[in-house]
Design a protein around this motif. Structure first.
Motif, short mmCIF file in Angstrom:
data_model
loop_
_atom_site.label_atom_id
_atom_site.label_comp_id
_atom_site.label_asym_id
_atom_site.label_seq_id
_atom_site.Cartn_x
_atom_site.Cartn_y
_atom_site.Cartn_z
N TRP A 106 -19.96 -56.10 -34.26
CA TRP A 106 -20.49 -56.89 -33.57
C TRP A 106 -20.43 -56.67 -32.40
O TRP A 106 -19.13 -56.60 -31.76
CB TRP A 106 -20.18 -58.40 -33.83
CG TRP A 106 -20.68 -59.04 -34.42
CD1 TRP A 106 -20.26 -59.84 -36.29
CD2 TRP A 106 -22.03 -60.73 -34.60
NE1 TRP A 106 -21.33 -60.29 -36.45
CE2 TRP A 106 -22.06 -60.42 -35.87
CE3 TRP A 106 -22.61 -60.47 -33.59
CZ2 TRP A 106 -23.26 -61.69 -36.42
CZ3 TRP A 106 -23.61 -61.98 -34.01
CH2 TRP A 106 -23.75 -61.72 -34.77
N ILE A 107 -21.00 -56.87 -30.76
CA ILE A 107 -20.60 -56.73 -29.29
C ILE A 107 -20.68 -57.28 -28.63
O ILE A 107 -22.44 -58.14 -28.94
CB ILE A 107 -20.82 -54.99 -29.16
CG1 ILE A 107 -21.50 -54.00 -30.38
CG2 ILE A 107 -20.23 -54.24 -27.91
CD1 ILE A 107 -21.49 -52.42 -30.24
N ALA A 108 -20.13 -57.99 -27.08
CA ALA A 108 -20.76 -58.71 -26.81
C ALA A 108 -19.33 -58.19 -25.57
O ALA A 108 -18.34 -57.32 -25.42
CB ALA A 108 -19.32 -60.25 -27.16
N VAL A 109 -20.13 -58.33 -24.21
CA VAL A 109 -19.62 -57.62 -22.12
C VAL A 109 -19.17 -58.72 -22.09
O VAL A 109 -19.65 -59.93 -22.03
CB VAL A 109 -20.66 -56.73 -22.08
CG1 VAL A 109 -20.10 -56.60 -20.45
CG2 VAL A 109 -20.68 -55.79 -23.25
N TYR A 110 -18.61 -58.86 -21.20
CA TYR A 110 -17.72 -60.29 -20.31
C TYR A 110 -17.03 -59.29 -19.12
O TYR A 110 -16.60 -59.07 -18.69
CB TYR A 110 -16.83 -61.32 -21.20
CG TYR A 110 -17.00 -62.67 -20.42
CD1 TYR A 110 -17.39 -63.54 -19.42
CD2 TYR A 110 -15.91 -62.23 -18.70
CE1 TYR A 110 -17.62 -64.86 -19.15
CE2 TYR A 110 -16.19 -63.46 -17.82
CZ TYR A 110 -16.44 -64.66 -17.67
OH TYR A 110 -16.82 -65.25 -17.09
N SER A 111 -18.39 -60.12 -18.69
CA SER A 111 -17.72 -59.21 -16.90
C SER A 111 -18.37 -60.51 -15.90
O SER A 111 -19.44 -61.41 -15.71
CB SER A 111 -19.41 -58.66 -15.80
OG SER A 111 -19.86 -58.49 -16.78
N SER A 112 -17.10 -60.77 -15.25
CA SER A 112 -17.13 -62.38 -13.86
C SER A 112 -16.85 -61.68 -13.07
O SER A 112 -17.82 -62.68 -11.96
CB SER A 112 -15.85 -62.11 -13.21
OG SER A 112 -14.82 -60.88 -13.18
N THR A 113 -17.96 -60.81 -12.50
CA THR A 113 -18.67 -60.41 -11.17
C THR A 113 -20.11 -60.71 -11.95
O THR A 113 -21.21 -60.20 -12.45
CB THR A 113 -18.95 -58.62 -10.61
OG1 THR A 113 -17.62 -58.65 -10.90
CG2 THR A 113 -19.86 -58.58 -9.36
N THR A 114 -20.29 -61.96 -10.68
CA THR A 114 -21.72 -62.26 -10.87
C THR A 114 -23.01 -61.06 -10.17
O THR A 114 -24.39 -61.66 -11.41
CB THR A 114 -22.34 -63.87 -9.42
OG1 THR A 114 -21.48 -64.85 -9.86
CG2 THR A 114 -23.68 -64.34 -10.04
N LEU A 115 -22.74 -60.84 -10.10
CA LEU A 115 -23.74 -59.65 -9.45
C LEU A 115 -24.57 -58.68 -10.43
O LEU A 115 -25.45 -58.36 -10.64
CB LEU A 115 -24.11 -59.20 -7.62
CG LEU A 115 -23.37 -60.07 -6.23
CD1 LEU A 115 -23.05 -58.94 -5.54
CD2 LEU A 115 -24.77 -60.22 -6.55
N PHE A 142 -23.97 -59.66 -28.93
CA PHE A 142 -23.86 -61.25 -29.13
C PHE A 142 -23.97 -61.18 -26.99
O PHE A 142 -23.55 -61.23 -26.67
CB PHE A 142 -22.69 -61.86 -29.53
CG PHE A 142 -22.83 -63.53 -29.75
CD1 PHE A 142 -22.79 -64.56 -30.51
CD2 PHE A 142 -22.42 -64.07 -28.69
CE1 PHE A 142 -22.83 -65.29 -30.90
CE2 PHE A 142 -22.06 -65.57 -28.97
CZ PHE A 142 -23.21 -66.06 -29.87
N ALA A 143 -24.80 -61.43 -26.96
CA ALA A 143 -25.48 -62.08 -25.41
C ALA A 143 -25.53 -63.28 -24.74
O ALA A 143 -25.72 -63.60 -25.52
CB ALA A 143 -26.61 -60.68 -25.27
#
Length: 368
Positions: A106-115, A142-143
């Motif tokens: 399972w792979i997920a990405v979290y980024s706080s940079t809105t752009l 998991f997007a």
């Protein structure tokens, strides 16, 4: 004259995989990719919270420390954590991790940079789709709120807001991704995602739950004081020949992927390149696969009331022989002879199985 040396090992490999299928299916691997430019290289792999020591935590922002703890709360078999900076190109990181993480992750990405957050989610989906199609991986993304999903290996989470029970309070729905990643990676194949209440205090539901689920969205809802998954579905909505509604369920795809990876591993490690491509050896392979099917049917990964079996794909084998012998000649062969006419290095098999679902829907009419 060919020998039988080593042939029993294939039976043993499949038997071992079958016997351990339930144990291995109790937990899966999670890969969490976080935007973080804190100094220090993390150890990358954590199996329990005790691995995530104070020294490791110093390599992440305070927010990302909480996200990693969220993911570990689901108790995946292992949690792989990677960092990328705001100026880094995520696609470059994908190229590095694909040789380091398990085939079924399972792979997920979290980024706080809105752009860049939306683009990062889209890149994750593209990466997973490409690796599964071209390199026989069985990654699951998991997007969050992607528009290019429609795939059984992409879960598209769209809940707008969640409220955490800690100092974070109400957050954008994307903040739930690390927790849900660990939740699904650590969830037994014998359970659906709807089975357990989640850690959130509340969730902002879509106005139309049924419509969202029908559109392949993974959403949370408030159920009498508890937050739960409304329906454990992936983003698949386009059904075609061979792509059926059962494949829209996360649990079904987990079982499909376990079976695929088991058979692929046994073939790759114990059979590929080791034996002549003649009917005798193909039948030994088929026998081993069918024995594996029987074993996992006893644990209800496959339906024990169904005749789960693999066999030579006679139609494909006949077609593959057309260029050499001619269509008219090949079509005149009886089935027994066609089975013997193996084609070069190709082993052309097909299977017919029935994967078990999980009881989720209840219909009970009472007549007076």
């Amino acid at each position: 004259m060919p020998t039988n040396n080593g042939l029993p090992s294939l039976e043993i490999v499949f038997k071992g995989l079958g016997v351990s299928a339930i144990k291995r299916g109790e937990k899966g691997y999670a890969v969490l990719i976080l935007e973080d430019d804190t100094e220090g290289e993390p150890k990358k792999k954590y199996t329990t919270i005790s691995d995530f020591t104070s020294d490791e935590q110093e390599k992440f922002t305070a927010q990302n420390v909480m996200f990693i703890k969220d993911a570990l709360e689901g108790a995946p078999l292992a949690l792989y954590v990677y960092k990328f900076g705001p100026e880094d190109i995520l696609v470059d990181l994908f190229g590095k991790i694909k040789g380091a993480i398990p085939r079924n992750s399972w792979i997920a990405v979290y980024s706080s940079t809105t752009l860049t957050a939306a683009q990062n989610q889209s890149d994750l989906v593209t990466f997973v789709k490409g690796e599964n199609k071209n390199n026989k991986k069985r990654y699951k993304a998991f997007a969050y709120k992607v528009t290019t999903a429609d795939d059984m290996h992409v879960v598209n989470h769209t809940t707008e807001k969640v409220t955490f029970p800690d100092i974070r309070g109400e957050q954008d729905g994307s903040a739930a991704i690390p927790y849900l990643l660990g939740y699904y990676a650590g969830l037994s194949m014998m359970l659906s995602g709807i089975a357990k209440p989640l850690k959130f205090v509340s969730a902002v539901e879509p106005e139309e739950l049924e419509e969202a689920i029908g559109n392949g969205e993974h959403v949370l809802f408030n159920d009498e004081g508890e937050v739960k998954v409304a329906r454990a579905v992936n983003s698949l909505v386009t059904l075609t020949a061979g792509v059926i509604e059962e494949m829209t369920h996360i649990n079904t795809v987990e079982k499909m992927d376990l079976i695929f990876c088991d058979i692929y591993k046994a073939w790759n490690d114990s059979y590929k390149g080791k034996y002549p491509n003649i009917l005798d050896y193909q039948m030994l392979l088929i026998s081993a696969i069918n024995g594996y099917f029987k074993t996992i049917a006893r644990d209800y990964i496959l339906d024990p009331n169904f005749d789960n079996r693999s066999e030579i794909d006679l139609e494909a084998q006949r077609i593959a022989n057309y260029p050499k012998y001619g269509e008219e000649v090949v079509n005149g062969w009886d089935d027994n002879y066609a089975m013997k006419m193996t084609v070069g290095t190709k082993v052309l098999l097909k299977g017919n199985t029935k994967i078990t679902g999980i009881m989720e829907d209840f219909f009970f009419d009472i007549f007076m």
